[in-house]
Write an enzyme that holds these catalytic residues in place. Sequence first.
Site, mmCIF file in Angstrom:
data_model
loop_
_atom_site.group_PDB
_atom_site.id
_atom_site.type_symbol
_atom_site.label_atom_id
_atom_site.label_comp_id
_atom_site.label_asym_id
_atom_site.label_seq_id
_atom_site.Cartn_x
_atom_site.Cartn_y
_atom_site.Cartn_z
ATOM 1 N N SER A 117 0.873 -1.186 0.000
ATOM 2 C CA SER A 117 0.000 0.000 0.000
ATOM 3 C C SER A 117 0.900 1.223 0.000
ATOM 4 O O SER A 117 2.078 1.132 0.386
ATOM 5 C CB SER A 117 -0.850 -0.010 1.281
ATOM 6 N N TYR A 157 -1.670 -0.809 10.512
ATOM 7 C CA TYR A 157 -1.761 -1.116 9.075
ATOM 8 C C TYR A 157 -0.512 -0.594 8.356
ATOM 9 O O TYR A 157 0.115 -1.305 7.566
ATOM 10 C CB TYR A 157 -3.029 -0.482 8.496
HETATM 11 N N1 LIG Z 1 -8.993 -1.223 -1.029
HETATM 12 C C1 LIG Z 1 -8.038 -0.304 -0.966
HETATM 13 O O1 LIG Z 1 -8.290 0.917 -1.022
HETATM 14 C C2 LIG Z 1 -6.574 -0.744 -0.838
HETATM 15 C C3 LIG Z 1 -5.585 0.243 -0.953
HETATM 16 C C4 LIG Z 1 -4.249 -0.129 -0.845
HETATM 17 C C5 LIG Z 1 -3.912 -1.447 -0.618
HETATM 18 N N2 LIG Z 1 -4.901 -2.380 -0.508
HETATM 19 C C6 LIG Z 1 -4.478 -3.764 -0.241
HETATM 20 O O2 LIG Z 1 -5.009 -4.610 -1.241
HETATM 21 C C7 LIG Z 1 -5.243 -5.902 -0.683
HETATM 22 C C8 LIG Z 1 -6.650 -6.327 -1.036
HETATM 23 O O3 LIG Z 1 -7.571 -5.375 -0.502
HETATM 24 P P1 LIG Z 1 -9.085 -5.330 -1.008
HETATM 25 O O4 LIG Z 1 -9.426 -3.925 -1.262
HETATM 26 O O5 LIG Z 1 -9.258 -6.343 -2.065
HETATM 27 O O6 LIG Z 1 -9.823 -5.777 0.339
HETATM 28 P P2 LIG Z 1 -10.975 -6.873 0.545
HETATM 29 O O7 LIG Z 1 -11.372 -6.751 1.969
HETATM 30 O O8 LIG Z 1 -12.003 -6.756 -0.502
HETATM 31 O O9 LIG Z 1 -10.211 -8.259 0.279
HETATM 32 C C9 LIG Z 1 -9.388 -8.846 1.258
HETATM 33 C C10 LIG Z 1 -9.641 -10.347 1.225
HETATM 34 O O10 LIG Z 1 -8.761 -10.941 2.189
HETATM 35 C C11 LIG Z 1 -9.498 -11.922 2.897
HETATM 36 N N3 LIG Z 1 -8.898 -12.125 4.213
HETATM 37 C C12 LIG Z 1 -8.770 -11.210 5.208
HETATM 38 N N4 LIG Z 1 -8.204 -11.780 6.280
HETATM 39 C C13 LIG Z 1 -7.959 -13.071 5.956
HETATM 40 C C14 LIG Z 1 -7.414 -14.178 6.656
HETATM 41 N N5 LIG Z 1 -6.982 -14.066 7.931
HETATM 42 N N6 LIG Z 1 -7.315 -15.364 6.020
HETATM 43 C C15 LIG Z 1 -7.779 -15.509 4.746
HETATM 44 N N7 LIG Z 1 -8.320 -14.507 4.043
HETATM 45 C C16 LIG Z 1 -8.407 -13.298 4.644
HETATM 46 C C17 LIG Z 1 -10.913 -11.361 3.018
HETATM 47 O O11 LIG Z 1 -11.871 -12.377 3.263
HETATM 48 C C18 LIG Z 1 -11.079 -10.696 1.644
HETATM 49 O O12 LIG Z 1 -11.653 -11.580 0.707
HETATM 50 C C19 LIG Z 1 -5.003 -5.783 0.813
HETATM 51 O O13 LIG Z 1 -3.749 -6.358 1.152
HETATM 52 C C20 LIG Z 1 -5.002 -4.293 1.066
HETATM 53 O O14 LIG Z 1 -4.195 -3.934 2.159
HETATM 54 C C21 LIG Z 1 -6.212 -2.069 -0.611
#
Ligand SMILES: NC(=O)c1ccc[n+]([C@@H]2O[C@H](COP(=O)([O-])OP(=O)(O)OC[C@H]3O[C@@H](n4cnc5c(N)ncnc54)[C@H](O)[C@@H]3O)[C@@H](O)[C@H]2O)c1
Length: 253
Positions: A139, A152
């Site tokens: 991120s 985070y």
């Molecule tokens: N959405 C944003 O704005 C954003 C920005 C920067 C970085 N990110 C990063 O991108 C990645 C994906 O984020 P996203 O937006 O798709 O979020 P999201 O919440 O839609 O997806 C995350 C997935 O991880 C799974 N998960 C969480 N904890 C878990 C565990 N202990 N075991 C197994 N599965 C688990 C959840 O069930 C979910 O399906 C993350 O690492 C996040 O930090 C997201």
Amino acid sequence: MAIASILITGAASGLGAACARSFAAADARLVLVDRNEIQLAALAAELGSSRVMTVAGDVTESSLAETAVKAALDNFGQLDVLVNSAGIDPLDARGVLETSDVQWRLVMDVNVTGAFFFSRAAVAAMKANGGGSIVNIASVSALKPSPEETVYSVSKAALLQLTKCIALDYARDNIRANCVCPGMLEEIMGDRRAQMSDRDAAARSDAASSAIPLGREGRYDEIARIVGFLADPDQSGYMTGASLVADGGYLLA
Ligand SMILES: NC(=O)c1ccc[n+]([C@@H]2O[C@H](COP(=O)([O-])OP(=O)(O)OC[C@H]3O[C@@H](n4cnc5c(N)ncnc54)[C@H](O)[C@@H]3O)[C@@H](O)[C@H]2O)c1
């Protein structure tokens, strides 16, 4: 693309699911991992092919990583790519004073230790089949702390360093490791969104649009294409230990 077999954590929703769709469209074989069994099964049904396997469970269990990598090896013969996308960002774990022992351990466990367990299992398999590529989803918070997202931000900085350690130690095994550092994306992360009102979620979107020089949040499919680029040795074979920022210019502002 010369990639046969890909393992994605956090595949049930958001970015992980977008990566699964994009790799499936390129005819790759997939092992999809998530704790959300129902959404995982729905995605597998949507992708609808014998080339997709699901492994439901919690990435903080090292045995899950071993099981998922074994599923790739048993069914597809090798593992070429690991994408660590599973992550959490609880809204109520704010500054150090508002972060409980449990929250600190949970976020570090999912965002760092989970990626470590899957990387360790994947590196062993990739060494045996002559190389591979690990793509970690960090991120912009890894590079510049986000306000009131202490654990985070720390977890994503640690993930970036884990990526570089793997890149350095296993380059001679033809294993590359790189990071993507997205800015604000089209959906707020699921666990965080669950703690927000609709009004706060809409306000976040409005604030994002004005804080981001390109004037909008990033789309999951845009980030999935960067993941695909880093996964593919034909496109990024000379890149390892790198982090690609995709934030609409957010860090410039
Ligand atoms: N959405 C944003 O704005 C954003 C920005 C920067 C970085 N990110 C990063 O991108 C990645 C994906 O984020 P996203 O937006 O798709 O979020 P999201 O919440 O839609 O997806 C995350 C997935 O991880 C799974 N998960 C969480 N904890 C878990 C565990 N202990 N075991 C197994 N599965 C688990 C959840 O069930 C979910 O399906 C993350 O690492 C996040 O930090 C997201």
